[in-house]
Write a protein that holds these residues in place. Structure first.
Motif, PDB file in Angstrom:
ATOM      1  N   ASN A  75       0.851  -1.186   0.000  1.00  0.00           N
ATOM      2  CA  ASN A  75       0.000   0.000   0.000  1.00  0.00           C
ATOM      3  C   ASN A  75       0.887   1.236   0.000  1.00  0.00           C
ATOM      4  OD1 ASN A  75      -1.653   2.231   1.343  1.00  0.00           O
ATOM      5  ND2 ASN A  75      -3.213   0.656   1.014  1.00  0.00           N
ATOM      6  N   TRP A  76       0.648   2.134  -0.977  1.00  0.00           N
ATOM      7  CA  TRP A  76       1.490   3.323  -1.088  1.00  0.00           C
ATOM      8  C   TRP A  76       1.305   4.250   0.110  1.00  0.00           C
ATOM      9  CZ3 TRP A  76      -0.345   8.285  -1.019  1.00  0.00           C
ATOM     10  CH2 TRP A  76      -1.707   8.462  -1.261  1.00  0.00           C
ATOM     11  N   ILE A  77       0.132   4.227   0.727  1.00  0.00           N
ATOM     12  CA  ILE A  77      -0.110   5.068   1.901  1.00  0.00           C
ATOM     13  C   ILE A  77       0.778   4.612   3.050  1.00  0.00           C
ATOM     14  CG2 ILE A  77      -1.826   5.734   3.624  1.00  0.00           C
ATOM     15  CD1 ILE A  77      -3.938   5.498   1.422  1.00  0.00           C
ATOM     16  N   VAL A  78       0.836   3.304   3.262  1.00  0.00           N
ATOM     17  CA  VAL A  78       1.700   2.759   4.300  1.00  0.00           C
ATOM     18  C   VAL A  78       3.156   3.095   4.000  1.00  0.00           C
ATOM     19  CG1 VAL A  78       2.559   0.628   5.346  1.00  0.00           C
ATOM     20  CG2 VAL A  78       0.106   0.907   4.907  1.00  0.00           C
ATOM     21  N   ALA A  79       3.572   2.941   2.755  1.00  0.00           N
ATOM     22  CA  ALA A  79       4.957   3.240   2.382  1.00  0.00           C
ATOM     23  C   ALA A  79       5.308   4.696   2.651  1.00  0.00           C
ATOM     24  CB  ALA A  79       5.172   2.908   0.906  1.00  0.00           C
ATOM     25  N   ALA A  80       4.409   5.603   2.279  1.00  0.00           N
ATOM     26  CA  ALA A  80       4.668   7.035   2.478  1.00  0.00           C
ATOM     27  C   ALA A  80       4.709   7.387   3.960  1.00  0.00           C
ATOM     28  CB  ALA A  80       3.602   7.856   1.757  1.00  0.00           C
ATOM     29  N   MET A  81       3.755   6.847   4.717  1.00  0.00           N
ATOM     30  CA  MET A  81       3.696   7.178   6.141  1.00  0.00           C
ATOM     31  C   MET A  81       4.895   6.609   6.894  1.00  0.00           C
ATOM     32  SD  MET A  81      -0.329   7.073   7.282  1.00  0.00           S
ATOM     33  CE  MET A  81      -0.536   5.330   6.870  1.00  0.00           C
ATOM     34  N   THR A  82       5.300   5.388   6.569  1.00  0.00           N
ATOM     35  CA  THR A  82       6.430   4.799   7.282  1.00  0.00           C
ATOM     36  C   THR A  82       7.748   5.462   6.881  1.00  0.00           C
ATOM     37  OG1 THR A  82       6.460   3.000   5.640  1.00  0.00           O
ATOM     38  CG2 THR A  82       5.333   2.580   7.729  1.00  0.00           C
ATOM     39  N   PHE A  83       7.845   5.927   5.634  1.00  0.00           N
ATOM     40  CA  PHE A  83       9.053   6.656   5.241  1.00  0.00           C
ATOM     41  C   PHE A  83       9.140   7.971   6.004  1.00  0.00           C
ATOM     42  CE2 PHE A  83      11.383   9.713   2.615  1.00  0.00           C
ATOM     43  CZ  PHE A  83      12.578   9.035   2.438  1.00  0.00           C
ATOM     44  N   ALA A  84       8.019   8.694   6.075  1.00  0.00           N
ATOM     45  CA  ALA A  84       8.006   9.963   6.810  1.00  0.00           C
ATOM     46  C   ALA A  84       8.278   9.734   8.289  1.00  0.00           C
ATOM     47  CB  ALA A  84       6.659  10.656   6.614  1.00  0.00           C
ATOM     48  N   GLY A  85       7.651   8.704   8.846  1.00  0.00           N
ATOM     49  CA  GLY A  85       7.896   8.390  10.241  1.00  0.00           C
ATOM     50  C   GLY A  85       9.342   7.993  10.474  1.00  0.00           C
ATOM     51  N   GLY A  86       9.894   7.214   9.545  1.00  0.00           N
ATOM     52  CA  GLY A  86      11.281   6.807   9.667  1.00  0.00           C
ATOM     53  C   GLY A  86      12.225   7.999   9.714  1.00  0.00           C
ATOM     54  N   LEU A  87      11.939   9.025   8.935  1.00  0.00           N
ATOM     55  CA  LEU A  87      12.762  10.236   8.966  1.00  0.00           C
ATOM     56  C   LEU A  87      12.738  10.869  10.355  1.00  0.00           C
ATOM     57  CD1 LEU A  87      11.758  11.953   5.588  1.00  0.00           C
ATOM     58  CD2 LEU A  87      13.903  10.764   6.084  1.00  0.00           C
ATOM     59  N   ALA A  88      11.535  10.987  10.928  1.00  0.00           N
ATOM     60  CA  ALA A  88      11.394  11.626  12.239  1.00  0.00           C
ATOM     61  C   ALA A  88      12.056  10.804  13.337  1.00  0.00           C
ATOM     62  CB  ALA A  88       9.911  11.826  12.555  1.00  0.00           C
ATOM     63  N   PHE A  89      11.831   9.495  13.327  1.00  0.00           N
ATOM     64  CA  PHE A  89      12.390   8.643  14.374  1.00  0.00           C
ATOM     65  C   PHE A  89      13.911   8.565  14.266  1.00  0.00           C
ATOM     66  CE2 PHE A  89       8.248   6.201  13.382  1.00  0.00           C
ATOM     67  CZ  PHE A  89       7.491   7.195  13.974  1.00  0.00           C
ATOM     68  N   ALA A  90      14.411   8.455  13.034  1.00  0.00           N
ATOM     69  CA  ALA A  90      15.859   8.399  12.830  1.00  0.00           C
ATOM     70  C   ALA A  90      16.525   9.711  13.247  1.00  0.00           C
ATOM     71  CB  ALA A  90      16.179   8.082  11.372  1.00  0.00           C
ATOM     72  N   TRP A  91      15.845  10.823  13.016  1.00  0.00           N
ATOM     73  CA  TRP A  91      16.395  12.120  13.423  1.00  0.00           C
ATOM     74  C   TRP A  91      16.566  12.170  14.940  1.00  0.00           C
ATOM     75  CZ3 TRP A  91      18.151  16.323  10.674  1.00  0.00           C
ATOM     76  CH2 TRP A  91      18.385  17.482  11.417  1.00  0.00           C
ATOM     77  N   SER A  92      15.554  11.677  15.667  1.00  0.00           N
ATOM     78  CA  SER A  92      15.662  11.662  17.130  1.00  0.00           C
ATOM     79  C   SER A  92      16.856  10.848  17.584  1.00  0.00           C
ATOM     80  CB  SER A  92      14.378  11.090  17.759  1.00  0.00           C
ATOM     81  OG  SER A  92      13.305  11.997  17.631  1.00  0.00           O
ATOM     82  N   TYR A  93      17.063   9.701  16.946  1.00  0.00           N
ATOM     83  CA  TYR A  93      18.148   8.825  17.386  1.00  0.00           C
ATOM     84  C   TYR A  93      19.510   9.263  16.859  1.00  0.00           C
ATOM     85  CZ  TYR A  93      21.023   4.748  18.215  1.00  0.00           C
ATOM     86  OH  TYR A  93      22.028   3.922  18.629  1.00  0.00           O
ATOM     87  N   ARG A  94      19.592   9.524  15.563  1.00  0.00           N
ATOM     88  CA  ARG A  94      20.900   9.782  14.938  1.00  0.00           C
ATOM     89  C   ARG A  94      21.411  11.185  15.213  1.00  0.00           C
ATOM     90  NH1 ARG A  94      25.189  10.581  13.727  1.00  0.00           N
ATOM     91  NH2 ARG A  94      26.420  10.012  11.874  1.00  0.00           N
ATOM     92  N   VAL A  95      20.539  12.172  15.169  1.00  0.00           N
ATOM     93  CA  VAL A  95      20.966  13.558  15.348  1.00  0.00           C
ATOM     94  C   VAL A  95      20.896  13.979  16.809  1.00  0.00           C
ATOM     95  CG1 VAL A  95      20.490  15.958  14.726  1.00  0.00           C
ATOM     96  CG2 VAL A  95      20.296  14.155  13.000  1.00  0.00           C
ATOM     97  N   ARG A  96      19.786  13.685  17.461  1.00  0.00           N
ATOM     98  CA  ARG A  96      19.610  14.102  18.848  1.00  0.00           C
ATOM     99  C   ARG A  96      20.188  13.095  19.838  1.00  0.00           C
ATOM    100  NH1 ARG A  96      16.480  17.772  20.559  1.00  0.00           N
ATOM    101  NH2 ARG A  96      15.511  16.519  22.204  1.00  0.00           N
ATOM    102  N   GLY A  97      20.546  11.910  19.354  1.00  0.00           N
ATOM    103  CA  GLY A  97      21.101  10.901  20.240  1.00  0.00           C
ATOM    104  C   GLY A  97      20.145  10.499  21.337  1.00  0.00           C
ATOM    105  N   ASN A  98      18.858  10.422  20.988  1.00  0.00           N
ATOM    106  CA  ASN A  98      17.834  10.214  22.007  1.00  0.00           C
ATOM    107  C   ASN A  98      16.913   9.068  21.592  1.00  0.00           C
ATOM    108  OD1 ASN A  98      15.707  10.534  23.934  1.00  0.00           O
ATOM    109  ND2 ASN A  98      16.321  12.669  24.202  1.00  0.00           N
ATOM    110  N   PHE A  99      17.265   7.856  21.993  1.00  0.00           N
ATOM    111  CA  PHE A  99      16.435   6.695  21.666  1.00  0.00           C
ATOM    112  C   PHE A  99      15.070   6.755  22.342  1.00  0.00           C
ATOM    113  CE2 PHE A  99      15.033   2.333  22.602  1.00  0.00           C
ATOM    114  CZ  PHE A  99      14.860   1.871  21.302  1.00  0.00           C
TER     115      PHE A  99
END
Length: 217
Positions: A161-185
């Motif tokens: 489902n393209w909706i799932v793909a788009a939402m998980t990609f956007a979510g992945g950006l936000a979650f990865a930013w918290s961990y990789r940039v902010r160092g906050n798991f």
């Protein structure tokens, strides 16, 4: 003693976990096998992280006292706004279906989704991805975050489902930013948990239900 794995072994592990496994699950396994297979892959990921040289489980608690709650609220509001638009455009009959028809189920999702879904996903796709396979990643945090979000979206290919793909990609950006940039798991887990519950409450859980999966072949 934790042995430092070779680059070739890391590449094989990475491809198996983050590329081959989701493709096999999406293409070859029946929908009924999705969650047992996901639990198996998650278990393998947890074991590999445990065996990663230099990793200690207690480091996952770092940042719990400095979660950016303003950022969490902003992302929650953005999730609600975008989710509202998506559900109205694609599945209006599902809008607020759980709060209206089955609030008990929504409460169960709110209670268990953070622990049974968001937390293990975050462990595999953030600490495991960046800590164990950091040597394989492209240079630069932006490139790494984009790659992480793409892999996270690929892991949801099973829904076709393209909706799932788009939402998980956007979510992945936000979650990865918290961990990789902010160092906050912990912030990544909290953000993932809240976003997921919001989407289910809005009615977008219909796209994440294995019983609704329709393969394009």
């Amino acid at each position: 003693m934790r042995v430092v794995p070779s680059r070739r072994r890391l590449a094989v592990e990475f491809a198996g976990l983050f590329v081959v496994a989701p493709v096999v699950l999406a293409v070859f396994l029946p929908p009924s096998a999705m969650f047992p297979a996901l639990f198996a892959v998650t278990g393998a990921g947890l074991l590999l992280l445990h065996r990663t040289p230099g990793f200690r489980w207690r480091e996952l608690l770092r940042g719990a006292d400095r979660i950016g709650w303003g950022r969490v609220v902003a992302l929650a509001l953005a999730t609600a706004a975008v989710g509202y638009g998506v559900v109205q455009a694609t599945a209006p009959a599902s809008f607020l279906a759980l709060p209206r028809r089955n609030p008990q189920l929504l409460l169960m999702i709110a209670a268990f989704y953070p622990v049974l879904s968001a937390l293990p996903q975050e462990i595999v796709f953030r600490p495991l991805f960046f800590r164990r396979y950091g040597a394989l990643l492209p240079q630069g945090r932006v490139a790494q975050i984009l790659m992480n979000a793409a892999v996270f979206a690929l892991a949801h290919l099973m829904y076709w489902n393209w909706i799932v793909a788009a939402m998980t990609f956007a979510g992945g950006l936000a979650f990865a930013w918290s961990y990789r940039v902010r160092g906050n798991f912990p912030e990544a887990v909290v953000t993932h948990s809240i976003a997921g519950v919001i989407l289910f409450a809005l009615g977008l859980g219909v796209f994440f239900y294995s019983g609704n999966v329709e393969r394009p072949f």
